[in-house]
Design a protein around this motif. Sequence first.
Motif, PDB file in Angstrom:
ATOM      1  N   TYR A 158     -10.390   8.315  -0.425  1.00 45.47           N
ATOM      2  CA  TYR A 158      -9.252   8.675  -1.263  1.00 45.47           C
ATOM      3  C   TYR A 158      -8.212   7.551  -1.345  1.00 45.47           C
ATOM      4  O   TYR A 158      -7.781   7.169  -2.441  1.00 45.47           O
ATOM      5  N   VAL A 159      -7.788   7.022  -0.221  1.00 45.59           N
ATOM      6  CA  VAL A 159      -6.739   5.995  -0.193  1.00 45.59           C
ATOM      7  C   VAL A 159      -7.184   4.754  -0.964  1.00 45.59           C
ATOM      8  O   VAL A 159      -6.432   4.201  -1.759  1.00 45.59           O
ATOM      9  N   GLU A 160      -8.417   4.330  -0.746  1.00 43.67           N
ATOM     10  CA  GLU A 160      -8.954   3.150  -1.435  1.00 43.67           C
ATOM     11  C   GLU A 160      -8.953   3.352  -2.953  1.00 43.67           C
ATOM     12  O   GLU A 160      -8.566   2.459  -3.709  1.00 43.67           O
ATOM     13  N   THR A 194     -10.995  12.561   0.502  1.00 48.26           N
ATOM     14  CA  THR A 194     -10.205  12.324   1.715  1.00 48.26           C
ATOM     15  C   THR A 194     -11.097  12.437   2.944  1.00 48.26           C
ATOM     16  O   THR A 194     -11.057  11.591   3.843  1.00 48.26           O
ATOM     17  N   ALA A 221       0.844  -1.195   0.000  1.00 47.30           N
ATOM     18  CA  ALA A 221       0.000   0.000   0.000  1.00 47.30           C
ATOM     19  C   ALA A 221       0.879   1.245   0.000  1.00 47.30           C
ATOM     20  O   ALA A 221       1.932   1.280   0.624  1.00 47.30           O
ATOM     21  N   VAL A 222       0.431   2.236  -0.741  1.00 47.41           N
ATOM     22  CA  VAL A 222       1.178   3.493  -0.852  1.00 47.41           C
ATOM     23  C   VAL A 222       0.526   4.531   0.045  1.00 47.41           C
ATOM     24  O   VAL A 222      -0.703   4.661   0.077  1.00 47.41           O
ATOM     25  N   GLU A 223       1.346   5.250   0.767  1.00 41.55           N
ATOM     26  CA  GLU A 223       0.851   6.344   1.605  1.00 41.55           C
ATOM     27  C   GLU A 223       0.646   7.569   0.716  1.00 41.55           C
ATOM     28  O   GLU A 223       1.569   8.008   0.036  1.00 41.55           O
ATOM     29  N   PRO A 224      -0.565   8.135   0.680  1.00 41.50           N
ATOM     30  CA  PRO A 224      -0.803   9.306  -0.161  1.00 41.50           C
ATOM     31  C   PRO A 224       0.071  10.486   0.257  1.00 41.50           C
ATOM     32  O   PRO A 224       0.381  10.650   1.441  1.00 41.50           O
ATOM     33  N   VAL A 225       0.449  11.288  -0.709  1.00 45.80           N
ATOM     34  CA  VAL A 225       1.248  12.474  -0.411  1.00 45.80           C
ATOM     35  C   VAL A 225       0.375  13.690  -0.124  1.00 45.80           C
ATOM     36  O   VAL A 225       0.845  14.646   0.494  1.00 45.80           O
ATOM     37  N   GLN A 271      -5.310   3.370  -4.219  1.00 44.68           N
ATOM     38  CA  GLN A 271      -4.770   2.010  -4.225  1.00 44.68           C
ATOM     39  C   GLN A 271      -5.360   1.192  -5.371  1.00 44.68           C
ATOM     40  O   GLN A 271      -4.656   0.432  -6.024  1.00 44.68           O
ATOM     41  N   ARG A 298      -2.111  16.048   1.710  1.00 44.29           N
ATOM     42  CA  ARG A 298      -2.487  16.257   3.104  1.00 44.29           C
ATOM     43  C   ARG A 298      -3.381  17.488   3.182  1.00 44.29           C
ATOM     44  O   ARG A 298      -3.112  18.492   2.537  1.00 44.29           O
TER      45      ARG A 298
END
Length: 193
Positions: free
Chosen positions: A177-179, A172, A5-9, A182, A11
């Motif tokens: 957002y993360v889903e 977010t 999994a990638v951590e979103p940049v 990914q 913020r």
Amino acid sequence: MPRPAVEPVLRFAPELLLAAQGVRVAIFDVDGVLTDGRIYIGEQGEAFKAFSTLDGHGLKLLAQGGIVPVVITGRDSPAVRRRVADLGIAQAVYGASDKLAAATPMLARLGVGWDAVAAMGDDWPDLPLMTRAAFACAPAGAHAEVRAIADHVTHAQGGHGAARECCDLLLTAAGRYVELLQGHLTTLDGGGS
């Protein structure tokens, strides 16, 4: 082997995300928000408009994330209708001289109150929507009065990723957002079904 999994940049400030939570419908103006606000007029009338693919993909992601994208614009043109159709946006009003009057029955049909609406605009005709919406967003180049009432003013200019920034923020805040990110990474690297 799947990628980790990638951590979103991206913020956003926690208070901004809190203000944007619960949004189920997002209303966007066109000129100055989805475009840079310039109108090209030839002998036959309006000839064309330039739209950002970043914004377009953001609007598609909103729908995938469970937030209904809506377009309410004061102008009507074949270019705008084509872009809205290409993006698969089913809820749109063109040539609205009173955007509040256009939005009210649409929200009733969708079963959504103003407490679950975000609105993005750049000029005075957008103020009635933005002041009623639970979350208001404006592009960097918006009129000063619009920027003053916005919960968030984007870093990007209208027609250059401003709507995408708003979409990313809303996704977010909704925890989607993360889903979605990914899912795109999985698709791009050939993994997944």
